[in-house]
Design an enzyme around this catalytic site. Structure first.
Site, PDB file in Angstrom:
ATOM      1  N   PHE A 137      -2.935   4.351   3.246  1.00 54.43           N
ATOM      2  CA  PHE A 137      -3.006   4.527   4.514  1.00 54.43           C
ATOM      3  C   PHE A 137      -3.940   5.502   5.207  1.00 54.43           C
ATOM      4  O   PHE A 137      -4.765   5.058   6.084  1.00 54.43           O
ATOM      5  CB  PHE A 137      -1.718   4.791   5.082  1.00 54.43           C
ATOM      6  CG  PHE A 137      -1.734   5.057   6.493  1.00 54.43           C
ATOM      7  CD1 PHE A 137      -1.776   3.914   7.446  1.00 54.43           C
ATOM      8  CD2 PHE A 137      -1.519   6.371   7.084  1.00 54.43           C
ATOM      9  CE1 PHE A 137      -1.713   4.068   8.919  1.00 54.43           C
ATOM     10  CE2 PHE A 137      -1.455   6.200   8.563  1.00 54.43           C
ATOM     11  CZ  PHE A 137      -1.851   5.317   9.332  1.00 54.43           C
TER      12      PHE A 137
ATOM     13  N   TYR B 199       0.944  -1.110   0.115  1.00 63.16           N
ATOM     14  CA  TYR B 199       0.099   0.160   0.024  1.00 63.16           C
ATOM     15  C   TYR B 199       0.851   1.081   0.066  1.00 63.16           C
ATOM     16  O   TYR B 199       2.104   1.152   0.459  1.00 63.16           O
ATOM     17  CB  TYR B 199      -0.999  -0.095   1.298  1.00 63.16           C
ATOM     18  CG  TYR B 199      -0.203   0.209   2.556  1.00 63.16           C
ATOM     19  CD1 TYR B 199      -0.049   1.410   3.057  1.00 63.16           C
ATOM     20  CD2 TYR B 199       0.186  -0.855   3.346  1.00 63.16           C
ATOM     21  CE1 TYR B 199       0.438   1.775   4.097  1.00 63.16           C
ATOM     22  CE2 TYR B 199       0.602  -0.706   4.630  1.00 63.16           C
ATOM     23  CZ  TYR B 199       0.900   0.558   5.114  1.00 63.16           C
ATOM     24  OH  TYR B 199       1.447   0.882   6.258  1.00 63.16           O
ATOM     25  N   CYS B 200       0.336   2.313  -0.096  1.00 59.57           N
ATOM     26  CA  CYS B 200       0.866   3.660  -0.425  1.00 59.57           C
ATOM     27  C   CYS B 200       0.046   4.738   0.136  1.00 59.57           C
ATOM     28  O   CYS B 200      -0.695   4.576   1.126  1.00 59.57           O
ATOM     29  CB  CYS B 200       1.275   3.873  -2.018  1.00 59.57           C
ATOM     30  SG  CYS B 200       2.248   5.189  -2.039  1.00 59.57           S
ATOM     31  N   ARG B 201       0.012   5.890  -0.490  1.00 58.55           N
ATOM     32  CA  ARG B 201      -0.784   7.049  -0.105  1.00 58.55           C
ATOM     33  C   ARG B 201      -2.281   7.027  -0.609  1.00 58.55           C
ATOM     34  O   ARG B 201      -2.843   7.828   0.278  1.00 58.55           O
ATOM     35  CB  ARG B 201      -0.232   8.278  -0.746  1.00 58.55           C
ATOM     36  CG  ARG B 201       1.200   8.645  -0.343  1.00 58.55           C
ATOM     37  CD  ARG B 201       2.141   9.659  -0.895  1.00 58.55           C
ATOM     38  NE  ARG B 201       3.403  10.078  -0.446  1.00 58.55           N
ATOM     39  CZ  ARG B 201       4.357   9.899  -1.354  1.00 58.55           C
ATOM     40  NH1 ARG B 201       4.084   9.977  -2.668  1.00 58.55           N
ATOM     41  NH2 ARG B 201       5.634  10.239  -0.721  1.00 58.55           N
TER      42      ARG B 201
ATOM     43  N   CYS C  65      -1.862   5.853  -6.069  1.00 57.84           N
ATOM     44  CA  CYS C  65      -0.542   6.113  -5.783  1.00 57.84           C
ATOM     45  C   CYS C  65       0.600   5.286  -6.336  1.00 57.84           C
ATOM     46  O   CYS C  65       0.379   4.115  -6.422  1.00 57.84           O
ATOM     47  CB  CYS C  65      -0.395   6.085  -4.082  1.00 57.84           C
ATOM     48  SG  CYS C  65       1.684   6.295  -3.712  1.00 57.84           S
TER      49      CYS C  65
END
Length: 220
Positions: free
Chosen positions: A207, A177-179, A183
């Site tokens: 997140f 996962y990222c932003r 992302c």
């Protein structure tokens, strides 16, 4: 409707919020701010803008009620005004996905070519975490990871993947996962992991959405 009516005054203020959102740099800055409480300097570096230009964008967002700030020594740090800002950005994205042909073309032409598999939902990831069936990978920069992350997530950036592959359990599915939903870092990480023979998928969003959903969070 009279220009001096209360309704017109309200609509004028609503329009000011919409105007503040009407720039790609400001939308990206909001995504960066949603990761924690970054300084102006950090935001400028991350966005590839000058500090002066970044400050102007942040001032407009703060005046529109989308950001709050605090003094930290000589630095000014920014945060989202509240979680409704993140919800507003999510709704903006969903409206564009459903109704703007150019958005659909970009999603189909780049993002789905990068990763055609369905992403993992938050509920599915939580269940897999509870049963120890998954390795969670946070591919954001370290400062964003330290500000808050999914419990137990490993923080490995794209540039570190090759040197830290041995830290990943090849018997587990890896969920990166990222932003946020688009992302690029998580798309590129999943593609890189698959070319190295690992079973990898993306989390459906980022997140900030995980945190706003009231799910467990760790800080480092």
């Amino acid at each position: 409707m009279s220009s001096d009516s209360p309704k017109h005054a309200l609509l004028t203020q609503f329009a000011a919020v919409a105007k503040a959102l009407g720039h790609a740099h400001r939308l990206e800055l909001l995504e960066f701010v949603a990761q924690g409480e970054p300084s102006v300097d950090a935001l400028a570096q991350r966005a590839g803008l000058t500090v002066a230009n970044t400050s102007q964008h942040l001032l407009l967002l703060r005046r529109a009620g989308l950001l709050a700030s605090r003094q930290d020594g000589k630095r000014v740090r920014y945060r989202l005004a509240d979680d409704s800002v993140l919800n507003l950005l999510a709704e903006l994205r969903r409206v564009a996905e459903r109704n703007v042909a150019e958005v659909q073309q970009i999603v189909n032409g780049y993002f789905k070519q990068q990763d055609a598999l369905e992403p993992v939902s938050r509920r599915e990831l939580l269940e897999r975490m509870e049963h120890g069936l998954v390795t969670v990978l946070d591919v954001r920069p370290e400062d964003e990871y330290r500000a808050g992350h999914v419990p137990g997530a490993l923080n490995i950036t794209l540039s570190e993947l090759d040197s830290r592959l041995t830290e990943l359990n090849r018997d587990h599915e890896i969920v990166a996962y990222c932003r946020g939903a688009y992302c690029v870092l998580s798309f590129e990480a999943v593609a890189a992991l698959r070319t190295r023979g690992l079973n990898a998928r993306r989390l459906e969003e980022g997140f900030p959405e995980w945190r706003v959903a009231g799910l467990p969070v760790e800080t480092a």
